[in-house]
Design an enzyme around this catalytic site. Structure first.
Site, PDB file in Angstrom:
ATOM      1  N   ASP A 239      -6.646   4.779  31.566  1.00 23.81           N
ATOM      2  CA  ASP A 239      -6.536   6.113  32.138  1.00 23.81           C
ATOM      3  C   ASP A 239      -7.967   6.556  32.436  1.00 23.81           C
ATOM      4  O   ASP A 239      -8.938   6.017  31.889  1.00 23.81           O
ATOM      5  CB  ASP A 239      -5.823   7.086  31.201  1.00 23.81           C
TER       6      ASP A 239
HETATM    7  C1  BGC Z   1      -4.353  11.226  34.304  1.00 23.10           C
HETATM    8  C2  BGC Z   1      -3.663  10.059  35.004  1.00 23.10           C
HETATM    9  C3  BGC Z   1      -4.162   9.968  36.424  1.00 23.10           C
HETATM   10  C4  BGC Z   1      -5.669   9.811  36.405  1.00 23.10           C
HETATM   11  C5  BGC Z   1      -6.276   9.716  37.775  1.00 23.10           C
HETATM   12  C6  BGC Z   1      -5.855  11.156  34.421  1.00 23.10           C
HETATM   13  O1  BGC Z   1      -6.465  12.311  33.938  1.00 23.10           O
HETATM   14  O2  BGC Z   1      -3.988  11.249  32.941  1.00 23.10           O
HETATM   15  O3  BGC Z   1      -2.270  10.248  34.992  1.00 23.10           O
HETATM   16  O4  BGC Z   1      -3.534   8.900  37.076  1.00 23.10           O
HETATM   17  O5  BGC Z   1      -6.247  10.936  35.756  1.00 23.10           O
HETATM   18  O6  BGC Z   1      -6.195  10.944  38.431  1.00 23.10           O
END
Ligand code: BGC
Length: 753
Positions: A239
């Site tokens: 993530d």
């Molecule tokens: C989120 C993800 C997301 C990623 C990219 C993170 O903060 O938890 O779900 O895909 O950011 O935007």
């Protein structure tokens, strides 16, 4: 495979890379791009959010700004996961997946960062709108639908957030302290299902820790379970910002760090040079990235356009299919379109159709319910009734709404959660609608009893001050850009509602099984309720609920008959399977779709088990009077539980009850089957109790024979009851019934069997 400007041979490239180049591949080049290796013709590919529509930021050279919501390219905003889960239709999810992939191809985007398939442990999780369900089986089936749809068009997915990411509070640090059994039965199965059925191109590891170990550094999670046990062959991406220690993450199985952090590849290189890290680990991680780029790079060469009109129509169909009819007294719905209608609520004019954060889409267009109602009814009066972002009661707005309601034949009030209540990044603190809306509703009811409420919310809310006031209650969720027209399709009967709840509506927040342990403190959240999230918890505690899991009404009625179960295979060789069939008849006078839900219960288990668990479902479309046999196949897992003692899935011999249900609390038909299975007890040892020895045929025979000690104690049932749960080793140390030498002899004999 034909050669294109961007195609390359993974192994050939890999063999020509320096250690530094391999390490560089394991971090992105920008927020949304992989690292290219230009000298060998390896391009960069783009990855971008998100689950229910694309949030791709145009490449302005700086690679985008993560959650910066401004400036993402217009894209169709499909219903959020919370909404579309109510369709119980993997086939519909598949079509949405195909449409998402078409939009991705049109902007040369190779990997979509979704779906999110975490379990809804608490209604308060700020991101529940991005997740499907409180039930792992349902979430897994829906995930397979959307992943297969996207990947069938040559675009990849990132199934997220692996794993046990069930709250926003302290999400980067918190440790989800959870039993192995709850992980195996509740928090992992949706991931397991989509990995084994669909081989997602990528899995995104979560921010949080599981039992003290960050997901990005969790060898058990990323390697032992995901790859070795489930056979995952894709790439694990972090993530955004979930890599806390680069070298342990690479060792644990994390292939790609996103977004890149300065110095991270150099850390890997240094670790290899110092002997801390085997170069093979870096090679394997680089291979995973190259394999992904090789799969996704064909998208770079496409010059396609997506059919946005068709996608808007699909978004409308999907939103209508997601609507759940919760109450319909006096058949107030569908509305006759010759009525004088009062439309109340700002949400009718300014719809809330998605949640905030990384999944926020810049929609291609927005349908409003007010426009659709104005087109359908000759006489419509609108009053905003309340200010969306102002929880305080506004007398002027409310008075206007009450006046409009009094003068109408029917009132439709659009209520819901303001956007500021639920978002990525924080959790809710309560489940209530704003006071301004509740106060208004009571006044509307007094002014006109012919009242329908349409709800817009991404997670469940307390309805105690809503349901009693209304004749019609319609859950429209956050239904995407076409939610306004879609809900009107349902209100006027152009679409017969067929949605069923994928999450329980409790009576009160305090009834939720996770309530005492949400969101935790001091860096830990105890999943003290174990398996018992959602309906598993409400059922086990025999708690009343407002609307149960699986609930949903229709403008027609359905009847189930002739439930049959046939069993094949055997537990011993892992091939147990059952085919369940039930005849479904549309007994009303409108065409409609029904969702037959198949639950399994194990009334005789020695381990604690939920009252019933969803293990299959089928959607059937039926004309009035028509019947169809719905068939559901159950595999061995449908009867199993995870034994922490044996560290594996087990099925206990005995009776199982198979139920065909309208919802998790309305069972239409049930039947019993008997399953034969090997004993599941752990092998007898000195630490096994007297009772466990006696329950084992061989152990019992040895003790009762007296060959290795006196059996006098066994003649006294009261004594056996008192000391029955003592380990044999304790009895031997006390010299009760047998001494240590005799216990050793008994053990030697029992282990010979
Ligand atoms: C989120 C993800 C997301 C990623 C990219 C993170 O903060 O938890 O779900 O895909 O950011 O935007």
């Amino acid at each position: 495979m034909s050669s294109t400007p961007h195609s390359f041979e993974v192994e050939s490239v890999l063999s020509q890379l320096s250690l530094e180049e391999k390490a560089s591949l394991t971090s992105g080049s920008h927020f949304w791009y992989t690292q290219p290796i230009e000298r060998l013709g390896v391009p960069r590919i783009m990855v971008s959010d998100g689950p229910h529509g694309l949030r791709a930021q145009p490449d302005t050279g700086d690679g985008g700004d993560h959650v910066g919501l401004g400036g993402s390219l217009p894209a169709t905003c499909f219903p959020t996961a919370a909404a579309i889960a109510s369709s119980w239709s993997p086939a519909l999810l598949r079509r949405i997946g195909e449409a998402l992939a078409e939009e991705a191809r049109a902007i040369n985007l190779s990997v979509i960062l979704g779906p999110g398939i975490n379990m809804k442990r608490s209604p308060l999780c700020g991101r529940n709108f991005e997740y499907f369900s409180e039930d792992p089986f349902l979430a897994g089936e829906l995930a397979v639908g959307i992943v297969d749809g996207i990947q069938s068009r040559g675009v990849g997915v990132s199934v997220k957030h692996f794993a046990a990411n069930n709250q926003e509070t302290d999400r980067l640090r918190v440790s989800a302290d959870v039993s192995m059994r709850a992980l195996r039965e509740i928090y992992l199965p949706a991931f397991e299902r989509v990995v084994t059925a669909s081989q997602p191109w990528t899995i995104m590891c979560s921010y949080n820790k599981i039992n003290g170990v960050s997901s990005s550094e969790n060898t058990w999670l990323l390697t032992d379970v995901l790859r070795d046990e489930w056979g995952f062959r894709g790439l694990v991406v972090s993530d955004w910002g979930a890599v806390y220690h680069r070298v342990p993450a690479a060792k644990a199985g994390l292939d790609l760090e996103m977004p890149p952090t300065a110095g991270s590849p150099a850390e890997l290189v240094d670790a290899v040079r110092s002997g801390e890290l085997d170069e093979q680990v870096v090679t394997d991680r680089a291979r995973a990235v190259l394999t992904l780029v090789a799969k996704g790079s064909h998208v770079l060469e496409l010059h396609e356009t997506a059919d946005l009109d068709a996608h808007h129509a699909l978004a409308r169909e999907a939103a209508a299919t997601s609507v759940v009819l919760l109450k319909n007294d006096d058949n107030i719905l569908p509305l006759a379109t010759d009525r004088r209608l009062a439309v109340i609520g700002e949400f009718a004019r300014t719809p809330r159709f998605q949640g905030a954060g990384s999944s926020q889409v810049n929609p291609t267009r927005i349908d409003t319910a007010l426009d659709a109602l104005t087109a359908a009814f000759p006489e419509v009066t609108f009053a905003a009734g309340f200010g969306v972002d102002d929880p305080a009661h506004d007398d002027v707005l409310a008075d206007e709404a009450v006046t409009a309601a009094s003068a109408a034949d029917v009132v439709v009030a659009f209520l819901g959660l303001p956007g500021s209540y639920e978002s990525e990044g924080f959790d809710r603190t309560h489940m209530r609608l704003p006071e301004s809306q509740l106060g208004l509703l009571a006044r509307l009811r007094a002014a006109n009893p012919h009242l329908v409420v349409v709800l817009a919310n991404g997670s469940t809310i307390e309805l105690g001050q809503v349901t009693p006031h209304v004749k019609g209650l319609v859950e429209a969720w956050l239904g995407g850009q076409a939610s306004g027209s879609a809900v009107v399709d349902v209100l006027i009967g152009a679409v017969n509602p067929s949605g069923h709840l994928a999450e329980t509506f409790p009576l009160r927040l305090e009834d939720n099984p996770s309530h005492l342990n949400f969101p935790g403190d001091s860096g830990h959240v105890s999943y003290g309720e174990g398996l018992y999230i959602g309906y598993r918890g409400y059922d086990k505690a025999a708690r009343g609920v407002a609307f149960p899991f699986g609930y949903g009404m229709s403008y027609t009625t359905f009847d189930y008959d002739d439930l049959q179960v046939s069993v094949t295979g055997s537990v011993a060789d892992g091939t147990l399977a059952a085919t369940v069939s039930v005849a479904v008849t549309n007994t009303g006078d409108a065409a409609g779709a029904d969702v037959v839900q198949i639950y399994v219960r194990d009334p005789e288990s020695t381990a604690g088990r939920p009252v019933r668990e969803l293990k299959g479902f089928a959607r059937v479309d039926l004309q009035p009077g028509a019947s169809e046999t719905a068939t559901v196949r159950l595999d061995q897992r449908a009867f199993s539980y995870w034994s922490d003692l044996l560290d594996r899935w087990v099925v206990e011999a005995g009776e199982f009850v198979i139920e065909a249900a309208y919802d998790s609390r309305t069972i239409a038909a049930s039947t019993s089957i008997t399953i034969d299975a090997p004993p599941v007890a752990a092998p007898l040892s000195a630490e096994s109790t007297l009772q466990e020895w006696l329950a084992d045929p061989r152990g019992g025979e040895i003790l009762r024979s007296g060959r290795h000690g006196t059996v006098a104690i066994l003649a006294d049932p009261e004594m056996v009851a008192v000391i029955g749960n003592f380990p044999m080793s304790a009895l031997a140390s006390f010299g009760m019934s047998l001494d240590k030498a005799q216990l050793a002899a008994a053990l030697a004999e029992v282990s010979q069997q």
